[in-house]
Design an enzyme around this catalytic site. Structure first.
Site, mmCIF file in Angstrom:
data_model
loop_
_atom_site.group_PDB
_atom_site.id
_atom_site.type_symbol
_atom_site.label_atom_id
_atom_site.label_comp_id
_atom_site.label_asym_id
_atom_site.label_seq_id
_atom_site.Cartn_x
_atom_site.Cartn_y
_atom_site.Cartn_z
ATOM 1 N N THR A 15 -16.798 7.034 24.350
ATOM 2 C CA THR A 15 -16.934 7.467 25.742
ATOM 3 C C THR A 15 -18.337 8.011 26.008
ATOM 4 O O THR A 15 -19.060 8.383 25.093
ATOM 5 C CB THR A 15 -15.883 8.538 26.095
ATOM 6 O OG1 THR A 15 -16.099 9.698 25.298
ATOM 7 C CG2 THR A 15 -14.473 8.017 25.885
ATOM 8 N N ASP A 16 -18.687 8.040 27.284
ATOM 9 C CA ASP A 16 -20.007 8.548 27.666
ATOM 10 C C ASP A 16 -19.878 9.936 28.291
ATOM 11 O O ASP A 16 -18.809 10.536 28.286
ATOM 12 C CB ASP A 16 -20.705 7.566 28.613
ATOM 13 C CG ASP A 16 -19.956 7.340 29.913
ATOM 14 O OD1 ASP A 16 -19.073 8.147 30.263
ATOM 15 O OD2 ASP A 16 -20.247 6.332 30.589
ATOM 16 N N ARG A 17 -20.947 10.422 28.827
ATOM 17 C CA ARG A 17 -20.984 11.772 29.410
ATOM 18 C C ARG A 17 -19.995 11.932 30.565
ATOM 19 O O ARG A 17 -19.511 13.011 30.840
ATOM 20 C CB ARG A 17 -22.405 12.066 29.883
ATOM 21 C CG ARG A 17 -22.597 13.466 30.364
ATOM 22 C CD ARG A 17 -24.045 13.732 30.649
ATOM 23 N NE ARG A 17 -24.196 15.111 31.097
ATOM 24 C CZ ARG A 17 -25.262 15.577 31.643
ATOM 25 N NH1 ARG A 17 -26.320 14.802 31.816
ATOM 26 N NH2 ARG A 17 -25.336 16.832 32.011
ATOM 27 N N ILE A 20 -15.832 8.208 30.336
ATOM 28 C CA ILE A 20 -15.264 6.860 30.343
ATOM 29 C C ILE A 20 -15.876 6.034 29.211
ATOM 30 O O ILE A 20 -16.920 6.382 28.672
ATOM 31 C CB ILE A 20 -15.456 6.151 31.708
ATOM 32 C CG1 ILE A 20 -16.937 5.983 32.045
ATOM 33 C CG2 ILE A 20 -14.740 6.912 32.819
ATOM 34 C CD1 ILE A 20 -17.195 5.166 33.292
#
Length: 143
Positions: A15-17, A20
């Site tokens: 996932t990213d910041r 998602i």
């Protein structure tokens, strides 16, 4: 077998910041699906490579429709879209396990059959058994 469904659980590192799944993970998931598709049809990638046959990537397409987040249960569906004696085109659909009617991502990869020196080969002539596995398990078209 016209397609293979592979269950995965989204890991935190994917996932990213924003929380998602980062777009860079989808090609990795496509590779998981492609490798398993070939294995479930009677031959592994390592066996193919052991015969001096490679399948390098020529094109990658990915369409993001919706998103997935940490710990989502997903399914990567993989099948053959089309093939020739020299090329192989896979399709992919990624679903949340809870909604198998609406993919969150779709994609395609185009590959070329080559020898160990990366020269394109006619798979039917080079390895008819492997070519017949592709033909038998393809929902797609020949070109």
């Amino acid at each position: 077998m016209l397609y293979v469904d592979i269950p995965l659980t989204v890991r935190y590192a994917e996932t990213d910041r924003m929380g998602i799944v980062h777009h860079s993970n989808y090609p990795v998931w496509f590779e998981v699906g492609r490798t398993e598709f070939i294995r479930q049809n009677g031959i592994s990638y390592s066996e193919v490579e052991g015969q001096g046959i490679l399948l390098p990537l020529l094109e990658l397409k990915c369409k993001f429709i919706s998103s997935s987040t940490y710990e989502d249960k997903i399914i990567v569906r993989t099948g053959i879209k089309s093939y020739t004696k020299v090329r192989l085109n896979f399709y992919y659909e990624v679903f949340k396990e809870s909604d198998m009617n609406n993919p969150i991502t779709t994609g395609e990869t185009v590959h070329v059959w080559t020898n160990a020196g990366l020269k394109p080969i006619n798979l039917q002539k080079y390895n008819e058994e492997l070519y017949n596995i592709i033909v038998k398990n393809s929902a797609g078209e020949t070109r």
